[in-house]
Design a protein around this motif. Structure first.
Motif, PDB file in Angstrom:
ATOM      1  N   GLU A   1      21.176 113.725 -37.594  1.00 55.19           N
ATOM      2  CA  GLU A   1      21.257 114.935 -36.775  1.00 55.19           C
ATOM      3  C   GLU A   1      22.472 114.834 -35.873  1.00 55.19           C
ATOM      4  N   ASP A   2      23.447 115.707 -36.103  1.00 58.32           N
ATOM      5  CA  ASP A   2      24.661 115.780 -35.288  1.00 58.32           C
ATOM      6  C   ASP A   2      25.426 114.461 -35.251  1.00 58.32           C
ATOM      7  N   GLY A   3      25.317 113.643 -36.294  1.00 57.66           N
ATOM      8  CA  GLY A   3      26.041 112.380 -36.326  1.00 57.66           C
ATOM      9  C   GLY A   3      25.632 111.435 -35.221  1.00 57.66           C
ATOM     10  N   GLN A   4      24.406 111.621 -34.674  1.00 59.27           N
ATOM     11  CA  GLN A   4      23.966 110.804 -33.541  1.00 59.27           C
ATOM     12  C   GLN A   4      22.615 110.142 -33.785  1.00 59.27           C
ATOM     13  N   ARG A   5      21.689 110.849 -34.440  1.00 61.99           N
ATOM     14  CA  ARG A   5      20.373 110.298 -34.743  1.00 61.99           C
ATOM     15  C   ARG A   5      20.258 110.140 -36.256  1.00 61.99           C
ATOM     16  N   PHE A   6      20.021 108.894 -36.698  1.00 61.62           N
ATOM     17  CA  PHE A   6      20.062 108.568 -38.117  1.00 61.62           C
ATOM     18  C   PHE A   6      18.715 108.049 -38.602  1.00 61.62           C
ATOM     19  N   THR A   7      18.405 108.418 -39.846  1.00 59.06           N
ATOM     20  CA  THR A   7      17.324 107.779 -40.581  1.00 59.06           C
ATOM     21  C   THR A   7      17.964 106.977 -41.699  1.00 59.06           C
ATOM     22  N   LEU A   8      17.666 105.681 -41.731  1.00 57.25           N
ATOM     23  CA  LEU A   8      18.313 104.770 -42.671  1.00 57.25           C
ATOM     24  C   LEU A   8      17.274 104.133 -43.577  1.00 57.25           C
ATOM     25  N   SER A   9      17.693 103.816 -44.790  1.00 62.78           N
ATOM     26  CA  SER A   9      16.828 103.083 -45.713  1.00 62.78           C
ATOM     27  C   SER A   9      17.518 101.788 -46.117  1.00 62.78           C
ATOM     28  N   GLY A  10      16.713 100.846 -46.600  1.00 61.30           N
ATOM     29  CA  GLY A  10      17.265  99.589 -47.100  1.00 61.30           C
ATOM     30  C   GLY A  10      17.420  98.502 -46.061  1.00 61.30           C
ATOM     31  N   ILE A  11      16.978  98.755 -44.830  1.00 58.72           N
ATOM     32  CA  ILE A  11      17.096  97.743 -43.769  1.00 58.72           C
ATOM     33  C   ILE A  11      15.695  97.270 -43.407  1.00 58.72           C
ATOM     34  N   GLU A  12      15.434  96.010 -43.639  1.00 59.10           N
ATOM     35  CA  GLU A  12      14.108  95.469 -43.375  1.00 59.10           C
ATOM     36  C   GLU A  12      14.230  94.050 -42.826  1.00 59.10           C
ATOM     37  N   GLY A  13      13.122  93.551 -42.300  1.00 62.72           N
ATOM     38  CA  GLY A  13      13.101  92.173 -41.819  1.00 62.72           C
ATOM     39  C   GLY A  13      13.610  91.988 -40.407  1.00 62.72           C
ATOM     40  N   HIS A  14      13.778  93.085 -39.663  1.00 63.18           N
ATOM     41  CA  HIS A  14      14.237  92.982 -38.278  1.00 63.18           C
ATOM     42  C   HIS A  14      13.242  93.688 -37.367  1.00 63.18           C
ATOM     43  N   ASP A  15      12.974  93.093 -36.215  1.00 61.95           N
ATOM     44  CA  ASP A  15      12.068  93.712 -35.253  1.00 61.95           C
ATOM     45  C   ASP A  15      12.656  95.008 -34.715  1.00 61.95           C
ATOM     46  N   ALA A  16      11.775  95.880 -34.215  1.00 64.18           N
ATOM     47  CA  ALA A  16      12.233  97.082 -33.529  1.00 64.18           C
ATOM     48  C   ALA A  16      13.067  96.679 -32.330  1.00 64.18           C
ATOM     49  N   ALA A  17      14.086  97.448 -32.022  1.00 67.06           N
ATOM     50  CA  ALA A  17      15.012  97.226 -30.896  1.00 67.06           C
ATOM     51  C   ALA A  17      15.960  96.057 -31.138  1.00 67.06           C
ATOM     52  N   TRP A  18      15.926  95.453 -32.332  1.00 65.87           N
ATOM     53  CA  TRP A  18      16.822  94.330 -32.624  1.00 65.87           C
ATOM     54  C   TRP A  18      18.292  94.738 -32.524  1.00 65.87           C
ATOM     55  N   PHE A  19      18.595  95.989 -32.911  1.00 72.98           N
ATOM     56  CA  PHE A  19      19.980  96.445 -32.939  1.00 72.98           C
ATOM     57  C   PHE A  19      20.357  97.284 -31.718  1.00 72.98           C
ATOM     58  N   GLU A  20      19.450  97.458 -30.754  1.00 69.51           N
ATOM     59  CA  GLU A  20      19.796  98.220 -29.555  1.00 69.51           C
ATOM     60  C   GLU A  20      20.916  97.520 -28.782  1.00 69.51           C
ATOM     61  N   ARG A  21      21.867  98.324 -28.289  1.00 70.11           N
ATOM     62  CA  ARG A  21      23.096  97.864 -27.623  1.00 70.11           C
ATOM     63  C   ARG A  21      24.093  97.247 -28.604  1.00 70.11           C
ATOM     64  N   GLY A  22      23.734  97.250 -29.878  1.00 65.57           N
ATOM     65  CA  GLY A  22      24.661  96.794 -30.906  1.00 65.57           C
ATOM     66  C   GLY A  22      25.470  97.962 -31.451  1.00 65.57           C
ATOM     67  N   GLN A  23      25.964  97.825 -32.663  1.00 68.11           N
ATOM     68  CA  GLN A  23      26.820  98.845 -33.256  1.00 68.11           C
ATOM     69  C   GLN A  23      26.268  99.348 -34.577  1.00 68.11           C
ATOM     70  N   LEU A  24      26.522 100.629 -34.836  1.00 66.51           N
ATOM     71  CA  LEU A  24      26.376 101.209 -36.159  1.00 66.51           C
ATOM     72  C   LEU A  24      27.781 101.505 -36.662  1.00 66.51           C
ATOM     73  N   VAL A  25      28.149 100.939 -37.797  1.00 61.58           N
ATOM     74  CA  VAL A  25      29.489 101.106 -38.365  1.00 61.58           C
ATOM     75  C   VAL A  25      29.361 101.759 -39.732  1.00 61.58           C
ATOM     76  N   VAL A  26      30.063 102.863 -39.937  1.00 61.48           N
ATOM     77  CA  VAL A  26      30.068 103.532 -41.237  1.00 61.48           C
ATOM     78  C   VAL A  26      31.042 102.789 -42.150  1.00 61.48           C
ATOM     79  N   ILE A  27      30.595 102.423 -43.349  1.00 57.84           N
ATOM     80  CA  ILE A  27      31.428 101.610 -44.236  1.00 57.84           C
ATOM     81  C   ILE A  27      31.738 102.307 -45.560  1.00 57.84           C
ATOM     82  N   SER A  28      31.452 103.606 -45.656  1.00 53.36           N
ATOM     83  CA  SER A  28      31.847 104.371 -46.841  1.00 53.36           C
ATOM     84  C   SER A  28      31.910 105.845 -46.478  1.00 53.36           C
ATOM     85  N   GLY A  29      32.553 106.622 -47.328  1.00 51.45           N
ATOM     86  CA  GLY A  29      32.606 108.062 -47.119  1.00 51.45           C
ATOM     87  C   GLY A  29      33.701 108.508 -46.177  1.00 51.45           C
ATOM     88  N   VAL A  30      33.674 109.796 -45.808  1.00 49.09           N
ATOM     89  CA  VAL A  30      34.731 110.393 -45.003  1.00 49.09           C
ATOM     90  C   VAL A  30      34.793 109.797 -43.600  1.00 49.09           C
TER      91      VAL A  30
END
Length: 273
Positions: free
Chosen positions: A165-194
């Motif tokens: 939604e608006d390039g800000q809220r994402f639903t992702l698949s294929g990511i498992e084995g990490h607790d909730a909030a594990w990536f908070e304050r971290g980064q989301l990096v786009v690695i394909s596409g425009v």
């Protein structure tokens, strides 16, 4: 000679792309760069101070598909680009003088036009120097002071965008084995596409049923990725000593001062015994 003086300048992005512009009515060639007159780009008079004052000027122009595009500006691909500005004799380009060197600062746009602030080489000299004594760590995760290797297994994960939604809220698949909030304050990096290469800081990280993950950034990406594009999530750090010790096993490199007395301690009246 003043009748043959034109202004030419080159902008070099961090990805190595170089564009040349001139206010002359014909193209100029020097230093292996073609300076084009058809870009709609111009520079205001350079303001240069004495001592350690910040040199500053502005560049203004029209968005052009063949030069500076709206997508590139919104994606931040021109942020902090290197800038060189010359006064040049258009009848003999070998006769020129470099009058400004620095980088692009804030870029704003309105409709089909943009304006970019130019910042001189002396600007970093005005930054505050020295360490801050604070209970939390002053290093950035993975930098030369932190020394943590973010490529270690478990501290990053790749997935696929299922929805956003608006390039800000994402639903992702294929990511498992990490607790909730594990990536908070971290980064989301786009690695394909425009939107390849764009990144944002994670505000919320919620683990959903199965391998789905809900991630919200503090601010939306400048260019919207497409459904099916791949992203990489990098673990975040809240800079507390406990997090450094338990989550990253890196307390030896902790750069904070967790045992400093709080401010209230300084204000508490001392009782003589």
């Amino acid at each position: 000679m003043s009748e043959t003086i034109a202004r030419a300048w080159a902008v070099t992005r961090h990805d190595g792309m170089v564009l040349g512009f001139t206010d002359h009515d014909r193209s100029l060639q020097f230093e292996g760069i073609e300076f084009r007159p058809d870009s709609g780009l111009s520079a205001r008079a350079v303001v240069q101070g004495s001592g350690l004052s910040v040199d500053n000027t502005e560049a203004a122009g029209a968005l052009s598909d063949s030069a500076i595009t709206e997508i590139d500006l919104m994606a931040g691909r021109w942020d902090a680009a290197d800038v060189r500005l010359w006064d040049v004799d258009w009848s003999n380009p070998e006769n020129r003088r470099l009058i400004f060197r620095g980088h692009l600062g804030e870029v704003t746009r309105s409709g089909a036009a943009f304006r970019a602030e130019l910042r001189g080489l002396s600007e970093p000299l005005n930054r505050t120097q020295g360490r801050v004594y604070h209970p939390r760590c002053s290093a950035s995760l993975g930098d030369g002071q932190c020394k943590f290797d973010l490529t270690r297994p478990g501290y990053s994960a790749e997935g696929v965008i299922v929805a956003h939604e608006d390039g800000q809220r994402f639903t992702l698949s294929g990511i498992e084995g990490h607790d909730a909030a594990w990536f908070e304050r971290g980064q989301l990096v786009v690695i394909s596409g425009v939107a390849n290469g764009l990144s944002g800081i994670v505000k919320r990280d919620l683990a959903s049923a199965g391998t789905r993950r809900e991630v919200e950034l503090w601010s939306g990406l400048g260019v919207y990725p497409a459904i099916g594009d791949r992203v990489r999530l990098v673990a975040g750090c809240d800079k507390r000593g406990e997090t450094c010790r338990m989550k990253f096993l890196n307390y030896l490199n902790f750069r904070g001062f967790p045992h400093l007395p709080p401010e209230d301690w300084l204000l508490t009246p001392k009782v003589n015994r």
